[in-house]
Motif scaffolding. Structure first.
Motif, PDB file in Angstrom:
ATOM      1  N   GLN A 149       2.897  -2.609  -1.198  1.00 13.62           N
ATOM      2  CA  GLN A 149       2.242  -2.425   0.099  1.00 13.62           C
ATOM      3  C   GLN A 149       0.817  -1.915  -0.084  1.00 13.62           C
ATOM      4  OE1 GLN A 149       3.536  -2.629   3.780  1.00 13.62           O
ATOM      5  NE2 GLN A 149       1.332  -2.941   3.497  1.00 13.62           N
ATOM      6  N   ALA A 150       0.632  -0.994  -1.023  1.00 14.39           N
ATOM      7  CA  ALA A 150      -0.705  -0.460  -1.288  1.00 14.39           C
ATOM      8  C   ALA A 150      -1.649  -1.559  -1.765  1.00 14.39           C
ATOM      9  CB  ALA A 150      -0.627   0.662  -2.318  1.00 14.39           C
TER      10      ALA A 150
ATOM     11  N   LEU B 260      -5.916   4.332  -3.905  1.00 20.12           N
ATOM     12  CA  LEU B 260      -4.654   5.073  -3.988  1.00 20.12           C
ATOM     13  C   LEU B 260      -4.859   6.564  -3.738  1.00 20.12           C
ATOM     14  CD1 LEU B 260      -2.910   3.436  -7.102  1.00 20.12           C
ATOM     15  CD2 LEU B 260      -2.356   3.079  -4.689  1.00 20.12           C
TER      16      LEU B 260
ATOM     17  N   LEU C 138       4.245   7.407  -4.517  1.00 25.10           N
ATOM     18  CA  LEU C 138       4.449   6.088  -5.130  1.00 25.10           C
ATOM     19  C   LEU C 138       5.859   5.979  -5.700  1.00 25.10           C
ATOM     20  CD1 LEU C 138       1.015   5.587  -6.978  1.00 25.10           C
ATOM     21  CD2 LEU C 138       1.726   4.637  -4.783  1.00 25.10           C
TER      22      LEU C 138
ATOM     23  N   TYR D 282       1.262   6.441   1.174  1.00 21.92           N
ATOM     24  CA  TYR D 282       1.935   5.973  -0.039  1.00 21.92           C
ATOM     25  C   TYR D 282       2.727   7.087  -0.725  1.00 21.92           C
ATOM     26  CZ  TYR D 282      -1.567   2.287   0.659  1.00 21.92           C
ATOM     27  OH  TYR D 282      -2.361   1.307   1.212  1.00 21.92           O
TER      28      TYR D 282
ATOM     29  N   ILE E  60       6.482   0.349  -2.240  1.00 17.76           N
ATOM     30  CA  ILE E  60       5.332   1.098  -1.725  1.00 17.76           C
ATOM     31  C   ILE E  60       4.063   0.675  -2.460  1.00 17.76           C
ATOM     32  CG2 ILE E  60       4.277   3.390  -1.579  1.00 17.76           C
ATOM     33  CD1 ILE E  60       7.059   4.531  -1.096  1.00 17.76           C
ATOM     34  N   TYR E  61       4.193   0.459  -3.761  1.00 18.86           N
ATOM     35  CA  TYR E  61       3.029   0.052  -4.563  1.00 18.86           C
ATOM     36  C   TYR E  61       2.549  -1.335  -4.129  1.00 18.86           C
ATOM     37  CZ  TYR E  61       0.087   0.533  -8.753  1.00 18.86           C
ATOM     38  OH  TYR E  61      -0.974   0.694  -9.616  1.00 18.86           O
TER      39      TYR E  61
ATOM     40  N   CYS F 189      -2.364   8.745  -1.272  1.00 22.51           N
ATOM     41  CA  CYS F 189      -1.213   9.317  -1.982  1.00 22.51           C
ATOM     42  C   CYS F 189      -1.188  10.836  -1.818  1.00 22.51           C
ATOM     43  CB  CYS F 189      -1.280   8.976  -3.475  1.00 22.51           C
ATOM     44  SG  CYS F 189      -0.863   7.270  -3.856  1.00 22.51           S
TER      45      CYS F 189
END
Length: 411
Positions: A387-388, A349, A379, A376, A384-385, A353
């Protein structure tokens, strides 16, 4: 055999589309003494990437991480590179471009082969409302995810050329096609909505597309025989198919050789990259054989169920840590139970991010050292999370996925 028959249409500096084919989304740093072409540079950028290195521990078809002689995703890529370069050289195409597409064509492929791809597709449909397919994910990896250090040790996106990126997303070899001719328009690659929707933009991409099929059909048969998947009756049926055009065929390397030679003899700018009718019938028959007797074999059922469990459980545990920009707190709390999983995910992340939401000290240092697309953002929402997490899992090796899954089994 015709020699260099495609030389006038190859993706070289004489091609009228050269500037567009070698264009990058962002300019790369340059070296005054560099002797590589743009495509050769793409090849080495992929070769040095972590996504390429991880292919050695990703399943091709047979999950067998302790058997050194079973084909992995990396070995498959090497076969495609070998086949496509041989064809390109003979036809007079740009073999540096075929090599670059071939080495990059399966970057970002899910762990556990196509079974892993199916599981991630189900999760993607549920949480993102869109299909996951490895050709599209390969483009996502080379465009937005995979990083490489520059001269100043700053991690940046790969920024590959258009022709290589196009070859990656358009390489689908599952379709029964012949006479491949590149499309004329150099479209925005985001227009690809399904596998095989458009043909590659270059003749070299068309070569890699057929080379992929030649490579996986041949080697998958060899592995199935070595692992005892085929009984004597089935092996006898296979031998008859293999010898349809050559009575001397004894193994899959001869089958692959004959397909390569036939393709070189029959392809032309007028007819496209193609096999003769008899060899086209053979490769399609062998593909049908593989689907019937190998990919659908009952001995693969435990592997399919296990890989489904592993991926779903990893996803569920990570998804429970979502709390917008405060997700880092929940991740930190889980580290005492799942250290490898959570320590890897928070670094993942941090790379993608916005630095403004990344915790200070080590994670912020990771974030600031990555001068890449911050895909991202902050967040902002659960989608989006999700997808991460899917990006994170799709980049895993089988070995690492099993390692972090085993953490979930401890108390």
């Amino acid at each position: 055999m015709p020699d260099k028959i495609f030389e006038s249409v190859a993706a070289t500096s004489k091609n009228p589309k050269w500037e567009q084919l070698t264009a990058r989304q962002s300019p790369l740093y340059s070296r005054k003494d560099d002797v590589r072409s743009p495509f050769a540079r793409d090849y080495t950028r992929i070769l040095h990437s972590f996504a390429y290195r991880r292919l050695k521990h990703k399943t091709q078809v047979f999950f067998n991480i302790d058997n050194d002689h079973i084909c992995t995703r990396m070995e498959h890529v090497a076969h495609v590179e070998s086949v496509s370069q041989t064809i390109a050289k003979n036809l007079g195409l740009n073999d540096e471009l075929t090599k670059a597409i071939a080495i990059g064509h399966d970057l970002g492929h899910a762990p556990f082969g196509h079974q892993g791809e199916d599981v991630i597709n189900e999760l993607s449909l549920k949480y993102l409302g869109e299909n996951f397919w490895h050709e599209k994910n390969g483009l996502r990896f080379v465009d937005d995810i995979e990083l490489l250090e520059d001269n100043y040790k700053k991690s940046r996106n790969l920024d590959l050329t258009y022709a290589v990126r196009d070859g990656i997303i358009s390489h689908c070899g599952e379709l029964d096609e012949n006479g491949l001719i590149p499309r004329d328009e150099l479209i925005d690659l985001s227009e690809f909505k399904k596998p095989g929707q458009f043909q590659p933009a270059t003749w070299e991409g068309c070569v890699v597309k057929l080379s992929d099929k030649i490579a996986y059909i041949g080697r998958d048969i060899e592995d199935s025989v070595n692992l005892g998947f085929l009984d004597e009756r089935t092996k006898n049926d296979l031998l008859k198919m293999a010898r349809a055009n050559d009575e001397n065929v004894l193994n899959t390397t001869v089958i692959m050789h004959n397909l390569i030679i036939d393709l070189c003899e029959n392809s032309s700018p007028e007819k496209g990259i193609c096999l003769s009718p008899r060899f086209l019938d053979q490769i399609n028959s062998l593909k049908d054989f593989n689907y019937t007797h190998i990919y659908g074999h009952e001995r693969l059922t435990p592997f399919k169920e296990y890989s489904t469990l592993v991926i779903n459980q990893i996803f569920d545990v990570l998804m429970k840590t979502y709390d917008a920009k405060h997700s880092w707190i929940k991740i930190e709390e889980k580290k005492k139970f799942y250290p490898s999983l959570m320590n890897s995910f928070d670094k993942w992340l941090a790379r993608y991010c916005d630095p403004s939401i990344v915790p200070k000290e080590k994670l912020l240092a990771v974030s600031l050292n990555c001068e890449n697309k911050k895909i991202y953002g902050e967040l902002d929402d659960e989608k989006i999370y999700a997808q991460a997490i899917l990006d994170f899992i799709s980049g895993m090796t089988d070995r690492f996925a099993i390692k972090v899954f085993n953490e979930l089994l401890t108390y």
